[in-house]
Design a protein around this motif. Structure first.
Motif: not given
Ligand SMILES: Nc1ncnc2c1ncn2[C@@H]1O[C@H](COP(=O)(O)OP(=O)(O)O)[C@@H](O)[C@H]1O
Ligand SMILES: [Mg+2]
Lengths: 442, 588
Positions: B302, B335, B341-342, B345-346, B348-349, B351, B354-355, B391-394
């Motif tokens: 990733v 992507r 984002r991944e 998040n790991r 712990e910033e 966000p 949408d994180a 690629s928008p979510a939803g």
């Protein structure tokens, strides 16, 4: 291993995880907490966090933690065939222990340039699939279905009809009834000796589901690569798999993204689905999955991320006009159909397929016009009559005919309800098929 | 070299205790049993370093040694990049052994055993600066310039330069001396950090000329300019990848960089297998000869996703500095954002929406700004045109990646679920989509000169017809067929005709897939002739019947080779059909 690493002081316990101070732990290695299987999901300085697959019920601050030093593995060999196993790759069929090479699950990615283009047709007899959303070996595709639809039945039908050397079933949160249904179907169909089943039923702890797809893929890679076989993986239900991911992320205090799902959902799902492959040596892994929906909502993070990963989706839908379950031609898609339609199938396939769907869309417009209380014109009426026939003869999941028959049926519908210029098909095909007299057996 | 040791692992986030100074974004190597795994420093807190690993972390032990390299992520630039298939870190995938990619496997990006025919372009004694052309070699069919290394600052004198002949990439081809007499040996290879733009050009100007893509809905209705930017958002399955690949196949460019970022491996396989068989519309050579593929598919590490888009952009800038027209396509930029984002998040910033990390808009803006049309120091022109998919979510465009991109990309190709469902491909929404270049006076002038006088005004008129048609459609569906004036039906069907004959294009048909600008001009004029003509009808059903016939003929034209006998036959039929209406002798 030189010595067993055993600890007896756990500092933190959540419903799914526990944390302790330990040295030399490795990310991803397996451990036993109070005798229950667990996996290291984070190491930060001395703090090691484990996800306990069965949940932490009964774990106390003084429970024993034993590290095994190795990540989850599966013993692969031809002896896997015919077996029923749990998420840890242990027999649940009362049979003997597995033997064979221990292979790490979640193996490396295939080098993309060593892949072959997937272009071997995988026929199912279902026109909603073969005609409109043609599948190939090496493809990955889910059924999108509401919980009340017969997705497992359709999945089993597809598995029984598709040409495969091995069928690998990964059941996640499967109801006991559905588990028995699959078992029965494989037994009756006489294919038990070419199936391997990894089963987590709704009676088992939900986190154990997390191992099922990787186990199934590892077994599949053994047969597809080592043995050069055509392998079909069935994964049902991936929504329940993703739910389990969310539980762990939540207990880890991760910031959830959309729909309470972990931000890594896309990568997590992709690592499974991308195991589908067509090897140059002829072996292949095809994945057909089930993703259950909440009232048909495909914008939810689980189906949404899935759709972005898989090579299309087969959308099950109840058609009230014919009282049957159909494969919705609008929302369904096979992204790899281009590799075979009109090339491995009759050359009129793409155009006939598209014309039928476009006219079906006109019928849907006509229907909503009617529902809004407007008069239908003559064309609208023809479309609506056509739609019913089309749905019954070609979209319903209980259809089982050859692709040739599907195309002939398509032409006969076009001729019955439309004029040449209304179908938007290339002249060369119209010349060939429009006037051809063929008797269709419906 | 500074050292450190691993103190923690959470998926691909590695914690390191460092001894000595560590730089943000520096590359470090983590020792495992038999490999050194590459990671990038993403946070430094005292002696505690967080790094993102470009590999799977399964083989890392606590306490493992870490080497800090002191360098950022760099690419190797030199002849041999074209036709290569790289992973996200510029490893040559073809040189890797085995069916599977082993953890930590690295391969050289260039071929150090291939001879290239070098022709000097600079003279001894000449004063040069970074980016100036010293010589030229043939790479496939492209004149690949060997340039003064981009990292050199100030001016230099060419001390010596080798004669015309065959050389290996690591042979010294020139020696430069700096103002203070320092000697610098130049080979055909240089390195450059990917997150920094190559800025050796004289000036960047506003894009002003159409970049032909062979797609009617783009070239005619929403043209992208050379050196311009565009983005393609759309729910899954609406045709982002097919559209981008169609652009790749048909575009009139010298060099193509394709970044497959976190999407399907089979889509890359398709490029691998198809491109060597396809003909480049510009040179007539095979398409793979001008193409480099950078792939980090969704099952590859990733963290290398972010790297992959920067690698692609840097390679594109490199070829731009040679005075070439480069197109870079990235599928999908979402992507890359997700990878950020991944990691965020790991770590712990805190966000953002949408994180996603809060700096996302800035990161995206910075990246898009690297495209552009540039004049080089020697007066030659080069361009990097960038088109990314989103690629928008939803499928909802109100999300951070789409919104951030909308602020920086000048062309918007919105893919609509509804059009895709109805198999109206390419599913580009004709109303929502736009090209800001149509508003650039310099672009309008060039269109007047090179396409046809008044071209852009005509395009705007066409869009009006589409808009009117869709409004009419809404009225018809609210009021009913009979309750609206006939004009509404005519307006609606005119827009349907434009949709079917101009916007829709079959990317899987040998003829229809690529429409030359000349042909687009011809068809557009034909279609507009009909669009602007008055017709006589007596009842609404006649309207649909009539236009369906026209549409059918226009589609048959699109399927026939331009100016073939067949094509002319349909053109005549079209005239006759229109004539019939004029005379009031409607059929049926
Ligand atoms: N221009 C087109 N012509 C014909 N079919 C198309 C076209 N664009 C998309 N499709 C169909 O839609 C499918 C999905 O397209 P794709 O580009 O992969 O979608 P996305 O990248 O947006 O998820 C393709 O496999 C193809 O069947
Ligand atoms: Mg795509």
């Amino acid at each position: 291993m030189a010595f067993k690493r055993i600890y007896t002081k756990i500092s933190n316990i959540t419903k799914a995880t526990c944390t302790l101070k330990a040295e030399g732990a490795r990310y991803g290695e397996l451990a036993k907490v109070n005798g229950m299987p667990a996996q290291v999901i984070s190491v930060v300085d001395e703090d090691v966090t484990l996800q306990v697959f069965s949940g932490t019920e009964g774990v106390s601050s003084y429970s024993e933690v034993v590290f095994t030093g190795s990540p989850p593995t599966l013993k692969v060999s031809d002896l896997l065939a015919g077996r029923f196993l749990n998420g840890y790759g242990e027999p649940i069929d009362g049979g003997s222990e597995l033997r064979g090479e221990s292979r790490m699950i979640k193996g490396n990615a295939v080098n993309p340039i060593k892949r072959s283009s997937p272009s071997t047709l995988l026929a199912t007899g279902i026109a909603g699939i073969d005609l409109n959303n043609t599948l190939v070996t090496g493809q990955k595709i889910p059924f999108f279905a509401n919980p009340d639809q017969p997705y497992n039945e359709v999945l089993a039908d597809v598995a029984m009809r598709a040409e495969a050397d091995k069928i690998i079933l990964g059941g996640m949160g499967l109801s006991n009834d559905d588990y028995l249904f699959f078992k029965n179907k494989f037994t009756k169909g006489g294919v038990l000796n070419k199936t391997v089943c990894f089963i987590n039923t709704s009676e088992n702890p939900p986190l154990e589901r997390l191992l099922i797809p990787d186990m199934a893929c590892t077994a599949a890679e053994y047969f597809a690569n080592d043995q050069k076989q055509k392998v079909l993986i069935l994964l049902t239900d991936m929504t329940l798999y993703a739910d389990a991911l969310a539980i762990v992320a939540n207990k880890m205090d991760q910031i959830p993204s959309k729909d309470s799902m972990p931000g890594s959902l896309y990568s997590d799902l992709a690592s499974i689905y991308e195991k589908s492959v067509q090897f140059a040596h002829g072996g292949s892994i095809t994945i057909i999955a089930v993703t259950t929906l909440n009232e048909g909502d495909i914008t939810h993070a689980i189906p949404d991320n899935t759709g972005y990963i898989t090579e299309g989706q087969l959308f099950l839908k109840q058609d009230p006009d014919i009282g049957k379950v159909i494969i919705d031609p609008f929302r369904s898609l096979s992204r790899l159909k281009q590799n075979v339609i009109g090339k491995k199938t009759r050359s009129d396939h793409p155009q006939v397929m598209n014309a039928l769907i476009r006219l079906y869309a006109d019928a849907v417009n006509a229907k909503s016009k009617k529902e809004n209380g407007f008069d239908l014109n003559e064309y609208d009426k023809r479309c609506m009559d056509f739609a019913k026939e089309y749905s019954r003869k070609l979209l319903a999941v209980d259809v089982n005919i050859s692709i040739e028959q599907m195309l002939d049926t398509g032409w006969s519908l076009l001729k019955t309800y439309f004029k040449k210029y209304e179908v938007g098909i290339k002249e060369e095909f119209l010349e060939k098929y429009w006037n051809e007299e063929k008797t269709i057996k419906a | 070299m500074n050292l450190g040791k691993v103190t923690g692992v959470i998926s691909n986030l590695i914690f390191i205790e460092a001894h000595g100074a560590v730089t943000q974004n520096e590359i470090c190597l983590i020792h495992t049993e038999n490999k050194k795994l590459m990671a990038e420093v993403i946070r430094v807190t005292g002696t505690r370093v967080s790094a993102q690993l470009f590999e799977s972390s399964m083989t890392i032990k606590m306490g493992s040694r870490v080497d800090f390299t002191g360098k950022m992520l760099e690419v190797e630039l030199g002849p041999g990049i074209l036709s290569k298939k790289y992973d996200g870190l510029q490893n040559d995938l073809a040189k890797m052994s085995g069916l599977f990619i082993d953890i930590g496997q690295t391969t050289p990006p260039l071929d150090n055993d291939v001879y290239y025919g070098f022709t000097p372009l600079a003279q001894e004694g000449e004063t040069v600066q970074a980016g100036d052309w010293l010589g030229s070699v043939k790479e496939n069919w492209i004149d690949h310039k060997i340039m003064v290394p981009f990292k050199l600052e100030g001016t230099y004198t060419v001390e010596s330069i080798v004669k015309k002949g065959d050389y290996l990439i690591n042979d010294v081809v020139a020696v430069l001396s700096s103002e203070v007499g320092e000697k610098i040996e130049v080979t055909m290879v240089q390195k450059w950090p990917v997150k920094r733009a190559i800025n050796t050009f004289k000036q960047k100007v506003r894009p002003n000329t159409i970049l032909q893509t062979g797609l009617r809905v783009i070239d005619t209705l929403n043209p992208i300019a050379e050196g311009g930017t565009g983005y393609i958002p759309g729910p899954f399955g609406t045709g982002k990848t097919v559209l981008q690949q169609a652009i790749a196949k048909n575009s009139k460019t010298d060099v193509l960089m394709i970044v497959a970022c976190g999407e399907r491996a089979n889509e890359v396989v398709e490029i691998f297998t198809e491109f060597p068989q396809l003909t480049d519309p510009v040179t007539g050579r095979t398409l793979d000869e001008k193409t480099t593929i950078i792939c980090n598919t969704s099952n590859m590490p990733v963290a290398a996703r972010e790297a992959s888009v920067y690698v692609g952009m840097t390679l594109a800038e490199y070829y731009r500095a040679m005075g070439l027209k480069v197109l870079i396509l990235a599928d999908s930029t979402s992507r890359w954002a997700q990878a950020l984002r991944e990691m965020s998040n790991r770590m712990e910033e805190l966000p953002g929406p949408d994180a996603f990390p809060v700096e996302l808009p800035a990161v995206i803006a910075n990246f898009y700004s690297r495209a552009g049309l540039t004049e080089l120091n020697n007066g030659a022109w080069g361009s990097v045109t960038f088109i990314g998919t989103v690629s928008p979510a939803g499928g909802n465009f109100k999300e951070p990646v789409t919104e951030s991109t909308s602020k920086v990309a000048r062309c918007f190709y919105a893919l609509s679920q509804k059009r895709a469902d109805a198999k109206r491909y390419p599913a580009i929404d004709p109303i929502a989509s736009y090209s800001k270049y149509l508003d650039y006076p310099e672009f309008v002038d060039n269109a007047d000169k090179f396409i046809q006088e008044g071209w852009v005004a005509k395009v705007q008129k066409c869009k009006d017809i589409i808009r009117n048609g869709l409004e009419a459609r809404d009225q018809i569906s609210i009021l009913g067929d009979d309750a609206v004036p006939l004009d509404y039906h005519i307006a609606f069907w005119k827009s349907e005709m434009i949709d079917f004959a101009l916007i829709q294009q079959d990317s899987f048909d040998d003829v229809d897939m690529n429409t030359s600008l000349e042909r687009q001009k011809y068809m557009f004029n034909k279609i507009m002739e009909i669009g602007e003509r008055e017709f006589v009808f007596f009842e609404f059903e006649q309207v649909g019947t009539f236009f369906k016939q026209l549409i059918n003929i226009l589609k048959q034209m699109n399927y026939s080779p331009f100016d073939s006998a067949q094509f002319k036959k349909y053109a005549k039929e079209l005239e006759m059909a229109i004539q019939k209406n004029k005379e009031g002798t409607l059929t049926e």
